[in-house]
Design a protein around this motif. Structure first.
Motif, PDB file in Angstrom:
ATOM      1  N   MET A 194       0.825  -1.204   0.000  1.00 47.66           N
ATOM      2  CA  MET A 194       0.000   0.000   0.000  1.00 47.66           C
ATOM      3  C   MET A 194       0.865   1.263   0.000  1.00 47.66           C
ATOM      4  SD  MET A 194      -0.589   2.392   2.461  1.00 47.66           S
ATOM      5  CE  MET A 194      -0.199   1.465   3.930  1.00 47.66           C
ATOM      6  N   ALA A 195       1.953   1.216   0.782  1.00 52.54           N
ATOM      7  CA  ALA A 195       2.841   2.381   0.846  1.00 52.54           C
ATOM      8  C   ALA A 195       3.438   2.686  -0.528  1.00 52.54           C
ATOM      9  CB  ALA A 195       3.945   2.150   1.876  1.00 52.54           C
ATOM     10  N   TYR A 196       3.866   1.631  -1.243  1.00 53.54           N
ATOM     11  CA  TYR A 196       4.374   1.822  -2.619  1.00 53.54           C
ATOM     12  C   TYR A 196       3.320   2.496  -3.482  1.00 53.54           C
ATOM     13  CZ  TYR A 196       8.407  -1.382  -2.532  1.00 53.54           C
ATOM     14  OH  TYR A 196       9.597  -1.979  -2.294  1.00 53.54           O
ATOM     15  N   LEU A 197       2.139   1.881  -3.441  1.00 50.14           N
ATOM     16  CA  LEU A 197       1.068   2.308  -4.340  1.00 50.14           C
ATOM     17  C   LEU A 197       0.650   3.759  -4.066  1.00 50.14           C
ATOM     18  CD1 LEU A 197      -1.947  -0.006  -5.084  1.00 50.14           C
ATOM     19  CD2 LEU A 197      -2.229   2.434  -4.804  1.00 50.14           C
ATOM     20  N   ILE A 198       0.451   4.076  -2.799  1.00 48.19           N
ATOM     21  CA  ILE A 198       0.011   5.428  -2.435  1.00 48.19           C
ATOM     22  C   ILE A 198       1.098   6.463  -2.751  1.00 48.19           C
ATOM     23  CG2 ILE A 198      -0.585   6.937  -0.481  1.00 48.19           C
ATOM     24  CD1 ILE A 198      -2.905   5.179  -0.995  1.00 48.19           C
ATOM     25  N   SER A 199       2.362   6.118  -2.490  1.00 48.68           N
ATOM     26  CA  SER A 199       3.440   7.091  -2.721  1.00 48.68           C
ATOM     27  C   SER A 199       3.582   7.389  -4.214  1.00 48.68           C
ATOM     28  CB  SER A 199       4.774   6.597  -2.140  1.00 48.68           C
ATOM     29  OG  SER A 199       5.225   5.452  -2.834  1.00 48.68           O
ATOM     30  N   LEU A 243       4.295  11.319  -4.047  1.00 45.53           N
ATOM     31  CA  LEU A 243       4.942  11.757  -2.807  1.00 45.53           C
ATOM     32  C   LEU A 243       6.455  11.689  -2.982  1.00 45.53           C
ATOM     33  CD1 LEU A 243       2.663   9.808  -0.290  1.00 45.53           C
ATOM     34  CD2 LEU A 243       2.349  12.106  -1.209  1.00 45.53           C
ATOM     35  N   ASP A 244       7.124  12.756  -2.652  1.00 45.19           N
ATOM     36  CA  ASP A 244       8.576  12.837  -2.856  1.00 45.19           C
ATOM     37  C   ASP A 244       9.345  13.039  -1.567  1.00 45.19           C
ATOM     38  OD1 ASP A 244       8.586  12.568  -5.584  1.00 45.19           O
ATOM     39  OD2 ASP A 244       8.142  14.694  -5.910  1.00 45.19           O
ATOM     40  N   GLU A 245       8.716  13.716  -0.631  1.00 43.07           N
ATOM     41  CA  GLU A 245       9.444  14.142   0.562  1.00 43.07           C
ATOM     42  C   GLU A 245       9.722  12.970   1.499  1.00 43.07           C
ATOM     43  OE1 GLU A 245       8.858  17.836   3.468  1.00 43.07           O
ATOM     44  OE2 GLU A 245       7.333  17.704   1.892  1.00 43.07           O
ATOM     45  N   THR A 246      10.934  12.913   2.023  1.00 48.85           N
ATOM     46  CA  THR A 246      11.277  11.891   3.017  1.00 48.85           C
ATOM     47  C   THR A 246      11.916  12.574   4.223  1.00 48.85           C
ATOM     48  OG1 THR A 246      13.409  11.554   1.942  1.00 48.85           O
ATOM     49  CG2 THR A 246      11.649  10.031   1.335  1.00 48.85           C
ATOM     50  N   VAL A 281       4.996   7.968   2.708  1.00 52.67           N
ATOM     51  CA  VAL A 281       3.597   8.064   3.152  1.00 52.67           C
ATOM     52  C   VAL A 281       3.518   8.575   4.586  1.00 52.67           C
ATOM     53  CG1 VAL A 281       2.650   6.366   1.538  1.00 52.67           C
ATOM     54  CG2 VAL A 281       3.448   5.601   3.783  1.00 52.67           C
ATOM     55  N   SER A 282       4.541   8.297   5.384  1.00 50.17           N
ATOM     56  CA  SER A 282       4.550   8.803   6.766  1.00 50.17           C
ATOM     57  C   SER A 282       4.815  10.304   6.784  1.00 50.17           C
ATOM     58  CB  SER A 282       5.639   8.093   7.581  1.00 50.17           C
ATOM     59  OG  SER A 282       5.418   6.708   7.568  1.00 50.17           O
ATOM     60  N   THR A 283       5.823  10.722   5.995  1.00 48.91           N
ATOM     61  CA  THR A 283       6.182  12.141   5.948  1.00 48.91           C
ATOM     62  C   THR A 283       5.011  12.979   5.438  1.00 48.91           C
ATOM     63  OG1 THR A 283       8.486  11.540   5.543  1.00 48.91           O
ATOM     64  CG2 THR A 283       7.840  13.794   4.987  1.00 48.91           C
ATOM     65  N   GLY A 324       2.008  12.476   6.012  1.00 49.48           N
ATOM     66  CA  GLY A 324       0.874  12.492   6.935  1.00 49.48           C
ATOM     67  C   GLY A 324      -0.270  11.620   6.458  1.00 49.48           C
ATOM     68  N   ILE A 325       0.041  10.650   5.581  1.00 51.18           N
ATOM     69  CA  ILE A 325      -1.011   9.786   5.048  1.00 51.18           C
ATOM     70  C   ILE A 325      -1.114   8.491   5.858  1.00 51.18           C
ATOM     71  CG2 ILE A 325      -1.568   8.352   3.035  1.00 51.18           C
ATOM     72  CD1 ILE A 325      -0.767  10.716   1.283  1.00 51.18           C
ATOM     73  N   ALA A 326       0.009   7.985   6.327  1.00 50.13           N
ATOM     74  CA  ALA A 326      -0.015   6.770   7.152  1.00 50.13           C
ATOM     75  C   ALA A 326       0.994   6.932   8.266  1.00 50.13           C
ATOM     76  CB  ALA A 326       0.345   5.541   6.307  1.00 50.13           C
ATOM     77  N   ASN A 327       0.743   6.288   9.373  1.00 52.14           N
ATOM     78  CA  ASN A 327       1.790   6.235  10.391  1.00 52.14           C
ATOM     79  C   ASN A 327       1.812   4.858  11.046  1.00 52.14           C
ATOM     80  OD1 ASN A 327      -0.503   6.506  11.882  1.00 52.14           O
ATOM     81  ND2 ASN A 327       0.064   8.476  12.797  1.00 52.14           N
ATOM     82  N   GLY A 328       2.680   4.703  11.988  1.00 49.98           N
ATOM     83  CA  GLY A 328       2.901   3.375  12.545  1.00 49.98           C
ATOM     84  C   GLY A 328       2.039   3.095  13.758  1.00 49.98           C
ATOM     85  N   TYR A 329       2.367   1.978  14.430  1.00 55.37           N
ATOM     86  CA  TYR A 329       1.632   1.579  15.630  1.00 55.37           C
ATOM     87  C   TYR A 329       2.309   2.193  16.860  1.00 55.37           C
ATOM     88  CZ  TYR A 329      -0.834  -1.653  12.611  1.00 55.37           C
ATOM     89  OH  TYR A 329      -1.618  -2.177  11.622  1.00 55.37           O
ATOM     90  N   PRO A 330       1.582   2.230  17.960  1.00 53.54           N
ATOM     91  CA  PRO A 330       2.139   2.822  19.184  1.00 53.54           C
ATOM     92  C   PRO A 330       3.427   2.134  19.657  1.00 53.54           C
ATOM     93  CG  PRO A 330      -0.229   2.559  19.405  1.00 53.54           C
ATOM     94  CD  PRO A 330       0.162   1.873  18.131  1.00 53.54           C
ATOM     95  N   ASP A 331       3.625   0.876  19.258  1.00 56.16           N
ATOM     96  CA  ASP A 331       4.854   0.185  19.689  1.00 56.16           C
ATOM     97  C   ASP A 331       6.048   0.536  18.802  1.00 56.16           C
ATOM     98  OD1 ASP A 331       4.391  -1.150  17.341  1.00 56.16           O
ATOM     99  OD2 ASP A 331       4.262  -3.158  18.244  1.00 56.16           O
TER     100      ASP A 331
END
Ligand SMILES: [Zn+2]
Length: 466
Positions: free
Chosen positions: A134-139, A144-147, A168-170, A172-179
């Motif tokens: 999903m990250a590949y596809l969305i980026s 999305l270019d910024e890292t 995708v994290s940079t 603001g589209i996806a982020n990780g889990y609390p751990d």
């Protein structure tokens, strides 16, 4: 993922043993308000996508947010989001036949390099899509270019997967889990996937939850301004604005601004926009279309001056009506006013500035061409200097817009700009007696350019003055 995704979803006491068609089939469009199981926490995003036609519910009126997403469904949703060609057809993948409902979107996304197959050349359309895929596809889909560097414990620090997750994290589209993990091999649910696509399409849904508020309105000040998907020239061009367009600005990022664009957001460089005059001063300009009725003004090459002047004046009025500047027209049809009547009308109707629009003639020499603007300095006052500035702003804009000879700003005490208490100028758009000027004066395209230029010159003046 964000907290939304790790929170326990209240299980729906809804079961069905009917085998449903894939929810992404266009034939199964179900309206948002009729879907029974959209979680409140993601209702805005899912309803946004349903309204846009990007996702659909199941025929039984459910959305089934916990269902996983297959690779063909992912390609379809992104294909719809981007407006790709979804016509079913043969594809580059041996395991995606033309009869598969998603074949068109899969092939289009492949051609756009948004999706790739497996090393063996297959696409595996029925496989569940993973968070890493999903990250590949969305980026790719949203350019999305910024890292900012990998921040997840279970993602390598280099390589294509790392980069895609970083993007995708940079963004603001996806982020990780609390751990601290990202779980790139985990499959993604329909709810999660909808959140990601909505965030890609409209930044107001992004993880950092910025509430977009219009902080300013500005006016495009260059002929053509490229609109980009992000704040930099490395971002893809998604449209163009033309001079005079008014934009609503959400925020400034370096030398770029984020603004409202086609129901979403986009970016333009801040060097090519300028302030819109504030309404606080209650600015009112009088636009005076020269001549009228039994006084046609100059005529040649099939053109009659009074008609050119009025048409351009009305176009100026239309531009001003979209701004904060009030406008009064000394005439808006084919009527005649004496010069003093024009001035009086402007003053009586609260105008603080006066601009007369004319077209020129030089009957004995058809080679004479170009734009000139007059003001009158005969009265040494602030009004004279304001008039001088107004004339210059108008002249510069109109010369550029008409791509014509610059005959300059001239100090001539014509009555309509002299016997008046208002800062005043008179622009001559071109010569009806010159072939090239006449062509432009007769063309709707150039009349509009002239009007826009006059409007921008007026904006220049108010910005300078106030
Ligand atoms: Zn005239």
């Amino acid at each position: 993922m964000n907290q939304i995704m790790v929170r326990k979803i209240v299980p729906l006491l809804f079961a069905t043993f009917v085998l449903m068609l894939a929810s992404f089939l266009p034939a199964n469009v179900v309206h948002a308000n009729s879907l029974s199981d959209i979680p409140d926490r993601s209702a805005d995003e899912i309803n946004y996508l349903i309204d846009k036609g990007t996702v659909t519910g199941y025929p039984d009126g459910t959305y089934r947010p916990k269902n996983s997403v297959t690779r063909q469904e992912a390609a379809t949703m992104v294909g719809r989001a981007l407006g790709l060609n979804g016509t079913k057809r043969s594809t580059s993948f041996p395991d995606v036949s033309s009869s598969l409902y998603a074949s068109g979107y899969i092939q289009s996304a492949y051609e756009q390099k948004i999706i790739t197959g497996y090393p063996d050349g297959t696409y595996q359309p029925r496989n569940e899509i993973t968070r890493g895929e999903m990250a590949y596809l969305i980026s790719k889909a949203f350019n999305l270019d910024e890292t900012t560097g990998n921040k997840y414990s279970d993602v390598p620090n280099s390589g294509a997967l790392s980069k895609a997750i970083d993007k995708v994290s940079t963004a603001g589209i996806a982020n990780g889990y609390p751990d601290g993990s990202f779980k790139p091999q985990k499959s993604i649910t329909r709810e999660e996937y909808a959140l990601l696509v909505a965030r890609g399409m409209n930044p107001k849904y992004k993880v950092d939850g910025e509430d977009l508020e219009v902080i300013d309105e500005k006016v495009v000040s260059t002929g053509i301004l490229n609109v980009r998907s992000g704040p930099g020239t490395n971002y893809s061009k998604i449209g163009q604005l033309t001079e005079g367009a008014v934009i609503k600005i959400y925020k400034e990022i370096g030398s770029w601004v984020m603004f409202a664009y086609n129901g979403s957001t986009a970016y333009v460089h801040g060097a090519y926009i300028m302030d819109k005059p504030s309404n606080n001063g209650g600015h009112t300009i009088a636009i005076d279309a020269g001549h009228g009725d039994h006084d046609p003004g100059a005529s040649d090459n099939g053109l009659v001056e009074k008609e050119i002047n009025l048409d351009v004046a009305k176009r100026v009025r239309d531009y001003l009506n979209n701004s904060n500047i009030n406008v009064v027209m000394t005439r808006d049809d084919d009527t005649f006013l004496e010069l003093d009547e024009r001035v009086d009308y402007a003053v009586d109707h609260g105008a603080d500035t006066f601009l007369s629009i004319h077209s020129n003639a030089f009957p004995n020499n058809e080679d004479v061409s170009g734009v000139e603007t007059y003001y009158s300095s005969a009265a040494l006052s602030e009004r004279a200097y304001d008039s001088y500035k107004l004339a210059h702003f108008i002249q510069n804009r109109v010369v550029e817009a008409m791509n014509a000879k610059d005959r300059g700003v001239k100090d001539i005490p014509y009555r309509v700009i002299h016997a008046t208490p208002l800062p005043s100028a008179l622009v001559e758009l071109g010569f009806v007696t010159n072939d090239s000027d006449a062509y432009k004066l007769g063309s709707s395209y150039y009349r509009d350019r002239a009007a826009k230029a006059i409007y921008l010159g007026i904006v220049d003046y108010y910005n300078w003055k106030y």
